[in-house]
Write an enzyme that holds these catalytic residues in place. Structure first.
Site, PDB file in Angstrom:
ATOM      1  CG  ASP A   1      61.422   4.609 -25.441  1.00 19.40           C
ATOM      2  OD1 ASP A   1      61.610   5.637 -24.647  1.00 19.40           O
ATOM      3  OD2 ASP A   1      60.447   4.535 -26.191  1.00 19.40           O
TER       4      ASP A   1
ATOM      5  CG  ASP B   1      58.916   9.017 -23.775  1.00 18.45           C
ATOM      6  OD1 ASP B   1      59.962   8.207 -23.782  1.00 18.45           O
ATOM      7  OD2 ASP B   1      57.698   8.767 -24.049  1.00 18.45           O
TER       8      ASP B   1
ATOM      9  CG  HIS C   1      53.123  10.460 -26.069  1.00 20.69           C
ATOM     10  ND1 HIS C   1      53.665  10.675 -24.788  1.00 20.69           N
ATOM     11  CD2 HIS C   1      54.069   9.534 -26.437  1.00 20.69           C
ATOM     12  CE1 HIS C   1      54.846  10.236 -24.624  1.00 20.69           C
ATOM     13  NE2 HIS C   1      55.337   9.405 -25.661  1.00 20.69           N
TER      14      HIS C   1
ATOM     15  CG  HIS D   1      51.088   7.915 -23.549  1.00 17.67           C
ATOM     16  ND1 HIS D   1      51.292   7.585 -24.924  1.00 17.67           N
ATOM     17  CD2 HIS D   1      52.343   7.496 -22.964  1.00 17.67           C
ATOM     18  CE1 HIS D   1      52.325   6.823 -25.340  1.00 17.67           C
ATOM     19  NE2 HIS D   1      53.005   6.703 -23.929  1.00 17.67           N
TER      20      HIS D   1
ATOM     21  CD  GLU E   1      57.174   7.535 -28.468  1.00 15.72           C
ATOM     22  OE1 GLU E   1      57.796   6.539 -28.814  1.00 15.72           O
ATOM     23  OE2 GLU E   1      56.300   7.996 -27.994  1.00 15.72           O
TER      24      GLU E   1
ATOM     25  CD  GLU F   1      59.865   9.018 -27.152  1.00 15.53           C
ATOM     26  OE1 GLU F   1      60.049   7.823 -26.700  1.00 15.53           O
ATOM     27  OE2 GLU F   1      58.588   9.326 -26.661  1.00 15.53           O
TER      28      GLU F   1
END
Ligand code: MN
Ligand code: MN
Length: 294
Positions: A85, A96, A158, A166, A191, A274
């Site tokens: 990740d 992300d 998010h 976030h 994700e 994700e």
């Protein structure tokens, strides 16, 4: 968003995607977790970006938030289910992204890996401006259930804003948890986590990820350079080459927030997938798609 600003988000997305693929390729038996995390982050820096957070190299029943400390000596083993990740940012424009690999290329956990990927794609297929977040959550949950597995209910995607990983809106992996809708132009990370455990994580041991809670100010002037460098973004002691600097930061507890590793409550194995996505009027622009020939 200004065209130049949008280009930064797209470029951060490409760099993060390349770093994710590099991490997945190099996650081989015998490779050190620390070596792997360092290589991913060196790649991000070589492309002119900065890591948006320390590379998470979480294994097996660890769902997220493990990054190696500077002394880590653990090597990956055949059969480890590793979540790579990673994040990159360009002047605060963040990406992300994550994928899961079974070390050694076995197929023991293929259903977990596929459930997470299909959950992600099912979620992305619902994205467009005005859509209730719950539609995405429902699609993710349905796709994971089709494999006879569970989505992790207390981990969510998010919204993302400049320098804020976030940013306030959650994208749950199970239905019935969100009353919000998606806005045009918004950037979100979707994700899904799929598990053969109970579908929940608990806080495990300290995961070596740190973040400044606040500006240390003049009372702790020796911490200023580190605050200037990391600001609100998570970082790891691995980023600080000098031992004396690491010691300073280690002692600065009251200014720092530390993150526990998230461990599956039933000791189930966990896979994650994700992407960072831009919400369009009539669809989604996936900013972290796998790079390669068109
Ligand atoms: Mn995320
Ligand atoms: Mn992530």
């Amino acid at each position: 968003m200004e065209p130049a600003e949008l280009e930064r988000w797209r470029a951060a997305g490409r760099i993060a995607a390349e770093a994710r693929e590099l991490g997945a390729r190099e996650a081989k038996p015998g490779v050190g977790r620390r070596e792997l995390a360092d290589r991913i982050e060196a790649y991000i820096r070589s492309r002119g970006a900065e890591p948006a957070f320390p590379s998470n190299i979480s294994r097996n029943e660890e769902a997220a938030h493990f990054t190696p400390d500077p002394e880590d000596a653990v090597t990956l083993e055949e059969g480890d289910l590793v979540k790579i990740d990673v994040g990159a940012h360009l002047d605060g424009a963040l990406a992300d992204t994550a994928m899961t690999v079974e070390v050694g290329g076995g197929k023991r956990y293929e259903n977990l890996v596929r459930a997470a990927v299909e959950g992600l794609e099912a979620g992305i297929a619902e994205v467009r401006a005005g859509v209730p977040v719950d539609r995405i959550s429902r699609a993710i949950e349905g796709a994971v259930h089709r494999y006879g597995l569970k989505p992790v209910r207390n981990l969510t995607g998010h919204s993302i804003e400049r320098y804020l990983l976030h940013a306030g809106k959650s994208i749950p992996n199970v239905a019935g948890m969100s009353a919000e809708t998606l806005d045009e132009g918004e950037i979100i990370a979707i994700e899904p986590f799929a598990t053969n455990g109970v579908g929940e994580i608990r806080n495990g041991p300290f995961g070596n990820i740190l973040r400044f809670r606040r500006d240390p100010g003049p009372e702790a002037a020796e911490l200023r350079p580190y605050f200037e460098r990391f600001r609100t973004l998570p970082f790891a002691l691995r980023y600080i080459p000098e031992a004396a600097g690491r010691e300073k930061v280690r002692r600065a507890r009251k200014y720092l927030q530390s993150y526990p590793v998230f461990v599956e409550s039933g000791e189930g194995y966990v896979a994650q997938a994700e992407h960072t996505v831009r919400v369009l009027r009539d669809g989604a622009e996936v900013l972290t798609r796998r790079p390669g020939p068109p």
